[in-house]
Design an enzyme around this catalytic site. Sequence first.
Site, PDB file in Angstrom:
ATOM      1  CD  GLU A   1      -2.837   1.079   2.489  1.00 43.02           C
ATOM      2  OE1 GLU A   1      -3.100  -0.031   2.995  1.00 43.02           O
ATOM      3  OE2 GLU A   1      -3.307   2.143   2.920  1.00 43.02           O
TER       4      GLU A   1
ATOM      5  CE  LYS B   1      -5.883  -1.733   5.950  1.00 39.25           C
ATOM      6  NZ  LYS B   1      -5.177  -0.837   5.025  1.00 39.25           N
TER       7      LYS B   1
ATOM      8  CG  ASP C   1       2.577 -16.470  12.341  1.00 37.24           C
ATOM      9  OD1 ASP C   1       1.715 -15.893  11.641  1.00 37.24           O
ATOM     10  OD2 ASP C   1       2.396 -17.568  12.886  1.00 37.24           O
TER      11      ASP C   1
ATOM     12  CG  HIS D   1      -4.148   7.144  -0.011  1.00 42.45           C
ATOM     13  ND1 HIS D   1      -4.831   5.979   0.037  1.00 42.45           N
ATOM     14  CD2 HIS D   1      -3.425   7.177   1.113  1.00 42.45           C
ATOM     15  CE1 HIS D   1      -4.542   5.324   1.138  1.00 42.45           C
ATOM     16  NE2 HIS D   1      -3.692   6.051   1.811  1.00 42.45           N
TER      17      HIS D   1
HETATM   18  C1  MEV Z   1      -5.789   2.875   5.374  1.00 37.51           C
HETATM   19  O1  MEV Z   1      -4.941   1.831   4.986  1.00 37.51           O
HETATM   20  C2  MEV Z   1      -5.755   3.065   6.879  1.00 37.51           C
HETATM   21  C3  MEV Z   1      -6.722   4.092   7.448  1.00 37.51           C
HETATM   22  O2  MEV Z   1      -8.041   3.786   7.000  1.00 37.51           O
HETATM   23  C4  MEV Z   1      -6.633   4.020   8.951  1.00 37.51           C
HETATM   24  C5  MEV Z   1      -7.672   4.839   9.667  1.00 37.51           C
HETATM   25  O3  MEV Z   1      -8.772   5.070   9.132  1.00 37.51           O
HETATM   26  O4  MEV Z   1      -7.406   5.218  10.825  1.00 37.51           O
HETATM   27  C6  MEV Z   1      -6.411   5.473   6.934  1.00 37.51           C
END
Ligand code: MEV
Length: 425
Positions: free
Chosen positions: A84, A262, A278, A376
């Site tokens: 990413e 995430k 792992d 992005h």
């Molecule tokens: C994208 O890979 C991760 C985000 O969605 C994390 C978040 O929303 O805090 C930007």
Amino acid sequence: MPGKSSRIPKFYKLSIDERLKKVAEFAELTGEEIETLSKLGNLDPKIADVMIENVIGGMTYPFAVATNFLINGKDYLVPMVIEESSVVAAASNAARVMRRDGGIASVATDSIMIGQIQLVGVKNPFYAKQVIIEHKDEIIKIANEQDPILVNLGGGAKDIEVRVIDTRVGPMVITHLLVDVKDAMGANAVNTMTEAVAPYIEDWTGGRVYLRIISNLADKRLVRSRVKVYAEDIGGEEVVDGIVAASAFAEADPYRAATHNKGIMNGIIAVALATGQDHRALEAGAHSYAARTGVYTTLSRWEKTDDGNLVGTLEMPMAVGIIGGAVKVHPVARIALKIMGVKTARELAEVMGAVGLAQNFAALRALATEGIQRGHMKLHARNLAVMAGATGELIDKVASIMIKEGRIRFDRAKELVEELTKGTK
Ligand code: MEV
């Protein structure tokens, strides 16, 4: 013509090339596709062929380094492998505003992993529990006989915990073996120990043991990281308030918490991949820990101090090793550890906790201000420019024109590359 069959007897016994040939026939791969897939990059075919089964080729991800990390007063270059865009840049930018006051503070606990032994078929589960507890010293002794090297290093089984749980097929007595695995991730050591102990538990209780396996909810092997970020370094108190509100939102709402976490894992898994960890175990540990109270919540929290600045904390399991597994066999994982300069699994866990916190901050800061798409899109535009054939200075030129126009598309990138290189070829 008979249909294609995926039943290929002795496929595993073939060489990498022979297997690739079979797959190429099955999937009608072109010569170019075969050539691309066959490249193993920086992994020796002999190593690749024993790491997993049925290998037919390799797939390379970029290996990058996040800069600016100051953790526990020590500077680190942090290797990251990830597909990413933006993650590495975001981590580096976040780390830059986290260098004051000695940087990010990060402390990991001892490397205590849990091995589970599932006992069923006991009429008196609470009685069986007591019986098992009475054999604690024996259990620890049997477990430690399996790994004298670990014991010599000061590790090994240290304690047990026994619980009776209710399930839809009746009560079960679950024994937890608590093992200090030191510099290993620990799955091998712990699994061997639980398997060795199991028959004795059956003997003492008259029950039947089924599962004997490590738990990925490594809640006795935690990392705790904290940092202070100054409002003046990140655009003022309004940004601080936005980040605090973003954190509060995620703390209270599992839908948001999943994405918040995430973002933390973006950084942690990138380091995990680079260092041969792992990473599925890390994900499992992170999310089960986030749900440990019965309600899924965040692994980190952001608060505002009296002086208007921002403080962030993160607490989560971090089962990582610097010996054994892919860390040992993948040459790049070893190089990654060398770049990082970590000497123990504990230090690696501390760095990874800090990276998770920084990554989380970067995401929340972007989300609470301009949104993440701008950053992005910048990277996306550069990627498109490269795909369209741009090199050197042309990459940024093409990317910035597309951003200005608001047309970040491959066809536009191609057009621009053609236009801007006209006459130069
Ligand atoms: C994208 O890979 C991760 C985000 O969605 C994390 C978040 O929303 O805090 C930007």
